[in-house]
Design a protein around this motif. Structure first.
Motif, PDB file in Angstrom:
ATOM      1  N   UNK A 142     -72.364 -25.271  87.702  1.00  0.00           N
ATOM      2  CA  UNK A 142     -70.990 -25.719  87.812  1.00  0.00           C
ATOM      3  C   UNK A 142     -70.088 -24.501  87.922  1.00  0.00           C
ATOM      4  N   UNK A 143     -69.278 -24.466  88.933  1.00  0.00           N
ATOM      5  CA  UNK A 143     -68.315 -23.388  89.109  1.00  0.00           C
ATOM      6  C   UNK A 143     -66.965 -23.897  88.620  1.00  0.00           C
ATOM      7  N   UNK A 201     -55.897 -17.679  84.025  1.00  0.00           N
ATOM      8  CA  UNK A 201     -56.093 -17.309  82.628  1.00  0.00           C
ATOM      9  C   UNK A 201     -55.474 -18.341  81.703  1.00  0.00           C
ATOM     10  N   UNK A 202     -56.155 -18.612  80.607  1.00  0.00           N
ATOM     11  CA  UNK A 202     -55.683 -19.560  79.591  1.00  0.00           C
ATOM     12  C   UNK A 202     -55.544 -20.984  80.117  1.00  0.00           C
ATOM     13  N   UNK A 203     -56.338 -21.340  81.142  1.00  0.00           N
ATOM     14  CA  UNK A 203     -56.254 -22.708  81.662  1.00  0.00           C
ATOM     15  C   UNK A 203     -57.329 -23.625  81.079  1.00  0.00           C
ATOM     16  N   UNK A 204     -58.212 -23.077  80.240  1.00  0.00           N
ATOM     17  CA  UNK A 204     -59.184 -23.908  79.550  1.00  0.00           C
ATOM     18  C   UNK A 204     -60.594 -23.871  80.104  1.00  0.00           C
ATOM     19  N   UNK A 218     -63.802 -25.825  78.300  1.00  0.00           N
ATOM     20  CA  UNK A 218     -64.607 -26.865  78.952  1.00  0.00           C
ATOM     21  C   UNK A 218     -66.086 -26.522  78.820  1.00  0.00           C
ATOM     22  N   UNK A 219     -66.417 -25.271  79.058  1.00  0.00           N
ATOM     23  CA  UNK A 219     -67.808 -24.840  78.940  1.00  0.00           C
ATOM     24  C   UNK A 219     -68.318 -25.034  77.516  1.00  0.00           C
ATOM     25  N   UNK A 220     -67.524 -24.633  76.533  1.00  0.00           N
ATOM     26  CA  UNK A 220     -67.937 -24.777  75.133  1.00  0.00           C
ATOM     27  C   UNK A 220     -68.105 -26.250  74.764  1.00  0.00           C
ATOM     28  N   UNK A 243     -64.610 -22.947  67.025  1.00  0.00           N
ATOM     29  CA  UNK A 243     -65.485 -22.476  68.108  1.00  0.00           C
ATOM     30  C   UNK A 243     -64.879 -22.824  69.463  1.00  0.00           C
ATOM     31  N   UNK A 244     -64.357 -24.023  69.588  1.00  0.00           N
ATOM     32  CA  UNK A 244     -63.757 -24.431  70.863  1.00  0.00           C
ATOM     33  C   UNK A 244     -62.534 -23.588  71.209  1.00  0.00           C
ATOM     34  N   UNK A 245     -61.791 -23.190  70.219  1.00  0.00           N
ATOM     35  CA  UNK A 245     -60.564 -22.434  70.473  1.00  0.00           C
ATOM     36  C   UNK A 245     -60.798 -20.928  70.543  1.00  0.00           C
TER      37      UNK A 245
END
Length: 172
Positions: A35-36, A41-44, A48-50, A169-171
């Motif tokens: 998945x690409x 920057x700072x768009x999440x 999403x990966x985490x 962890x997500x943040x």
């Protein structure tokens, strides 16, 4: 001639084994979904990966993220101080400035000895109106959107027995 036949059969066997190994590796590779994720920057993107990693695989142990969370806390403090300079924002008071000076004396990677004074410094600095204004104006300079989150959790993050939550962890 007989030696040639033996060498050829050994080579054929080695070739077949190599082909079988390559086929197996190709099947493994084909089973992987790639998945690409693109974005500014700072768009999440990392978040999403985490989230996908938490939902669809064996998550990393929370202890692995202790230094990452602390680095976010300290790094964000350094970024806020830089933003205050860029935006020409002064501290709201001497207490906030002194607290921030103590924080900034430590490395931005969060690899520092945690003392009660440090925990208090984060609490005092976070209440400073100048620092608050700099965080509010984060869009005008490079600042993680998780700054408030980590600063509000500074006391917990700086505990010696701290284990990051899933949200930490997500943040991170």
């Amino acid at each position: 001639s007989k030696e040639m036949e033996v060498d050829t059969s050994v080579e054929d066997a080695a070739s077949k084994a190599l082909e079988a190994q390559l086929d197996a590796e190709q099947k493994e590779e084909d089973a992987i979904t790639k998945l690409l994720v693109l974005g500014t920057g700072e768009s999440g993107k990392s978040t999403v990966f985490k989230q996908m990693k938490i939902l669809y695989s064996v998550p990393d142990p929370p202890a692995k993220f202790i230094l990452v969370c602390r680095a976010n806390l300290f790094g964000n403090a350094h970024a806020v101080a830089g933003g205050m300079k860029v935006l020409n924002i002064g501290y709201g008071g001497a207490e906030g400035e002194a607290a921030m000076t103590r924080i900034l004396a430590l490395p931005a990677d969060g690899n520092a000895d945690v003392t009660p004074d440090l925990v208090e410094s984060f609490a005092v600095a976070y209440k400073d109106t100048g620092i608050d204004q700099a965080i509010e104006r984060a869009a005008e300079y490079q600042l993680n959107d998780s700054t408030r989150y980590f600063w509000e959790r500074a006391e917990e993050i700086l505990k010696s027995d701290y284990l990051p939550s899933e949200q930490d962890v997500l943040r991170a």
